[in-house]
Design a protein around this motif. Structure first.
Motif, PDB file in Angstrom:
ATOM      1  N   THR A   1       0.873  -1.168   0.000  1.00  0.00           N
ATOM      2  CA  THR A   1       0.000   0.000   0.000  1.00  0.00           C
ATOM      3  C   THR A   1       0.909   1.216   0.000  1.00  0.00           C
ATOM      4  O   THR A   1       2.019   1.180   0.534  1.00  0.00           O
ATOM      5  N   SER A   2       0.449   2.289  -0.633  1.00  0.00           N
ATOM      6  CA  SER A   2       1.256   3.494  -0.701  1.00  0.00           C
ATOM      7  C   SER A   2       0.368   4.672  -1.063  1.00  0.00           C
ATOM      8  O   SER A   2      -0.586   4.521  -1.827  1.00  0.00           O
ATOM      9  N   VAL A   3       0.710   5.821  -0.533  1.00  0.00           N
ATOM     10  CA  VAL A   3      -0.007   7.042  -0.876  1.00  0.00           C
ATOM     11  C   VAL A   3       0.639   7.713  -2.081  1.00  0.00           C
ATOM     12  O   VAL A   3      -0.039   8.218  -2.971  1.00  0.00           O
ATOM     13  N   ASP A   4       1.967   7.687  -2.130  1.00  0.00           N
ATOM     14  CA  ASP A   4       2.677   8.449  -3.152  1.00  0.00           C
ATOM     15  C   ASP A   4       3.671   7.643  -3.989  1.00  0.00           C
ATOM     16  O   ASP A   4       4.290   8.187  -4.897  1.00  0.00           O
ATOM     17  N   GLY A   5       3.867   6.371  -3.683  1.00  0.00           N
ATOM     18  CA  GLY A   5       4.839   5.560  -4.410  1.00  0.00           C
ATOM     19  C   GLY A   5       6.270   5.759  -3.948  1.00  0.00           C
ATOM     20  O   GLY A   5       7.143   4.971  -4.291  1.00  0.00           O
ATOM     21  N   MET A   6       6.528   6.808  -3.179  1.00  0.00           N
ATOM     22  CA  MET A   6       7.884   7.059  -2.675  1.00  0.00           C
ATOM     23  C   MET A   6       8.165   6.212  -1.434  1.00  0.00           C
ATOM     24  O   MET A   6       9.306   5.860  -1.161  1.00  0.00           O
ATOM     25  N   THR A   7       7.129   5.929  -0.681  1.00  0.00           N
ATOM     26  CA  THR A   7       7.217   5.024   0.456  1.00  0.00           C
ATOM     27  C   THR A   7       6.091   4.011   0.295  1.00  0.00           C
ATOM     28  O   THR A   7       5.088   4.274  -0.369  1.00  0.00           O
ATOM     29  N   ALA A   8       6.275   2.849   0.896  1.00  0.00           N
ATOM     30  CA  ALA A   8       5.248   1.809   0.798  1.00  0.00           C
ATOM     31  C   ALA A   8       5.380   0.862   1.977  1.00  0.00           C
ATOM     32  O   ALA A   8       6.473   0.655   2.506  1.00  0.00           O
ATOM     33  N   ASP A   9       4.255   0.325   2.383  1.00  0.00           N
ATOM     34  CA  ASP A   9       4.227  -0.693   3.431  1.00  0.00           C
ATOM     35  C   ASP A   9       3.615  -1.961   2.847  1.00  0.00           C
ATOM     36  O   ASP A   9       2.738  -1.895   1.987  1.00  0.00           O
ATOM     37  N   PHE A  10       4.061  -3.105   3.342  1.00  0.00           N
ATOM     38  CA  PHE A  10       3.473  -4.359   2.874  1.00  0.00           C
ATOM     39  C   PHE A  10       2.019  -4.430   3.330  1.00  0.00           C
ATOM     40  O   PHE A  10       1.650  -3.857   4.345  1.00  0.00           O
ATOM     41  N   TYR A  11       1.192  -5.102   2.551  1.00  0.00           N
ATOM     42  CA  TYR A  11      -0.217  -5.234   2.911  1.00  0.00           C
ATOM     43  C   TYR A  11      -0.348  -6.320   3.982  1.00  0.00           C
ATOM     44  O   TYR A  11       0.149  -7.426   3.805  1.00  0.00           O
ATOM     45  N   PRO A  12      -1.031  -6.007   5.097  1.00  0.00           N
ATOM     46  CA  PRO A  12      -1.125  -6.966   6.214  1.00  0.00           C
ATOM     47  C   PRO A  12      -2.268  -7.972   6.012  1.00  0.00           C
ATOM     48  O   PRO A  12      -3.314  -7.882   6.645  1.00  0.00           O
ATOM     49  N   TYR A  13      -2.052  -8.929   5.132  1.00  0.00           N
ATOM     50  CA  TYR A  13      -3.065  -9.953   4.890  1.00  0.00           C
ATOM     51  C   TYR A  13      -3.448 -10.681   6.164  1.00  0.00           C
ATOM     52  O   TYR A  13      -2.609 -10.909   7.041  1.00  0.00           O
ATOM     53  N   ASP A  14      -4.689 -11.087   6.222  1.00  0.00           N
ATOM     54  CA  ASP A  14      -5.133 -12.053   7.217  1.00  0.00           C
ATOM     55  C   ASP A  14      -4.426 -13.371   6.882  1.00  0.00           C
ATOM     56  O   ASP A  14      -4.337 -13.755   5.721  1.00  0.00           O
ATOM     57  N   MET A  15      -3.911 -14.066   7.866  1.00  0.00           N
ATOM     58  CA  MET A  15      -3.154 -15.289   7.611  1.00  0.00           C
ATOM     59  C   MET A  15      -4.002 -16.358   6.931  1.00  0.00           C
ATOM     60  O   MET A  15      -3.477 -17.187   6.188  1.00  0.00           O
ATOM     61  N   ALA A  16      -5.307 -16.363   7.163  1.00  0.00           N
ATOM     62  CA  ALA A  16      -6.173 -17.336   6.495  1.00  0.00           C
ATOM     63  C   ALA A  16      -6.157 -17.094   4.982  1.00  0.00           C
ATOM     64  O   ALA A  16      -6.098 -18.046   4.197  1.00  0.00           O
ATOM     65  N   PHE A  17      -6.197 -15.822   4.566  1.00  0.00           N
ATOM     66  CA  PHE A  17      -6.125 -15.500   3.142  1.00  0.00           C
ATOM     67  C   PHE A  17      -4.798 -15.990   2.575  1.00  0.00           C
ATOM     68  O   PHE A  17      -4.750 -16.662   1.547  1.00  0.00           O
ATOM     69  N   PHE A  18      -3.720 -15.647   3.244  1.00  0.00           N
ATOM     70  CA  PHE A  18      -2.404 -16.013   2.727  1.00  0.00           C
ATOM     71  C   PHE A  18      -2.243 -17.530   2.688  1.00  0.00           C
ATOM     72  O   PHE A  18      -1.702 -18.077   1.726  1.00  0.00           O
ATOM     73  N   GLY A  19      -2.720 -18.224   3.698  1.00  0.00           N
ATOM     74  CA  GLY A  19      -2.632 -19.683   3.717  1.00  0.00           C
ATOM     75  C   GLY A  19      -3.388 -20.317   2.562  1.00  0.00           C
ATOM     76  O   GLY A  19      -2.885 -21.240   1.907  1.00  0.00           O
ATOM     77  N   ARG A  20      -4.591 -19.834   2.293  1.00  0.00           N
ATOM     78  CA  ARG A  20      -5.384 -20.363   1.170  1.00  0.00           C
ATOM     79  C   ARG A  20      -4.681 -20.124  -0.161  1.00  0.00           C
ATOM     80  O   ARG A  20      -4.613 -21.008  -1.018  1.00  0.00           O
ATOM     81  N   THR A  21      -4.178 -18.913  -0.346  1.00  0.00           N
ATOM     82  CA  THR A  21      -3.532 -18.567  -1.615  1.00  0.00           C
ATOM     83  C   THR A  21      -2.250 -19.371  -1.812  1.00  0.00           C
ATOM     84  O   THR A  21      -2.005 -19.902  -2.901  1.00  0.00           O
ATOM     85  N   ALA A  22      -1.439 -19.475  -0.787  1.00  0.00           N
ATOM     86  CA  ALA A  22      -0.193 -20.249  -0.888  1.00  0.00           C
ATOM     87  C   ALA A  22      -0.496 -21.712  -1.189  1.00  0.00           C
ATOM     88  O   ALA A  22       0.166 -22.328  -2.046  1.00  0.00           O
ATOM     89  N   THR A  23      -1.495 -22.268  -0.533  1.00  0.00           N
ATOM     90  CA  THR A  23      -1.867 -23.663  -0.773  1.00  0.00           C
ATOM     91  C   THR A  23      -2.347 -23.855  -2.204  1.00  0.00           C
ATOM     92  O   THR A  23      -1.981 -24.833  -2.868  1.00  0.00           O
ATOM     93  N   ARG A  24      -3.149 -22.927  -2.699  1.00  0.00           N
ATOM     94  CA  ARG A  24      -3.612 -23.021  -4.095  1.00  0.00           C
ATOM     95  C   ARG A  24      -2.436 -22.998  -5.065  1.00  0.00           C
ATOM     96  O   ARG A  24      -2.383 -23.802  -6.000  1.00  0.00           O
ATOM     97  N   ILE A  25      -1.500 -22.090  -4.858  1.00  0.00           N
ATOM     98  CA  ILE A  25      -0.353 -21.986  -5.761  1.00  0.00           C
ATOM     99  C   ILE A  25       0.443 -23.288  -5.747  1.00  0.00           C
ATOM    100  O   ILE A  25       0.782 -23.836  -6.798  1.00  0.00           O
ATOM    101  N   ILE A  26       0.725 -23.806  -4.572  1.00  0.00           N
ATOM    102  CA  ILE A  26       1.512 -25.037  -4.473  1.00  0.00           C
ATOM    103  C   ILE A  26       0.769 -26.215  -5.107  1.00  0.00           C
ATOM    104  O   ILE A  26       1.363 -27.026  -5.814  1.00  0.00           O
TER     105      ILE A  26
END
Length: 119
Positions: A70-95
């Motif tokens: 996420t970023s307001v101006d592109g000069m700085t950015a923070d990683f998006y804080p996914y819910d771990m359930a979302f990330f777990g589902r997506t990682a499992t699908r990819i694998i």
């Protein structure tokens, strides 16, 4: 078509693997209603391979890194804080759905010191 990120030697096989992983990742982001919340998201096929186990067999396959910021101006950015359930589902699908990937990691580095792009 979005740009794909791959480090190391570029081959058709690796590009096909990366395209499939990226499509799953973006599909899951859209399904979760996060597409307009995240400034940039993409999959990166890293130049390292890892040992894993798929069924009864050992594998030596690629690592897929996921990046979302996420970023307001592109000069700085923070990683998006996914819910771990979302990330777990997506990682499992990819694998499970992308032959050639046996590990998925999430890049949580902010900008700076990192850049938004994957390398």
């Amino acid at each position: 078509m979005p740009a794909l990120r791959q480090s190391g030697e570029i081959t058709r096989e690796k590009l096909d693997i990366l395209r499939k992983a990226d499509a799953i990742y973006l599909e899951d982001i859209r399904k979760a209603g996060l597409y307009d919340v995240i400034r940039q998201a993409f999959a990166v096929l890293l130049s390292v391979r890892t040992v894993g186990v798929m069924g009864d067999y050992r594998t030596y396959d690629h690592v897929c890194a996921l990046r979302a910021v996420t970023s307001v101006d592109g000069m700085t950015a923070d990683f998006y804080p996914y819910d771990m359930a979302f990330f777990g589902r997506t990682a499992t699908r990819i694998i499970n759905e992308v032959k050639g990937i046996n590990r998925v990691v999430y890049d949580v580095t902010s900008k700076p010191p990192d850049t938004i792009e994957g390398e």
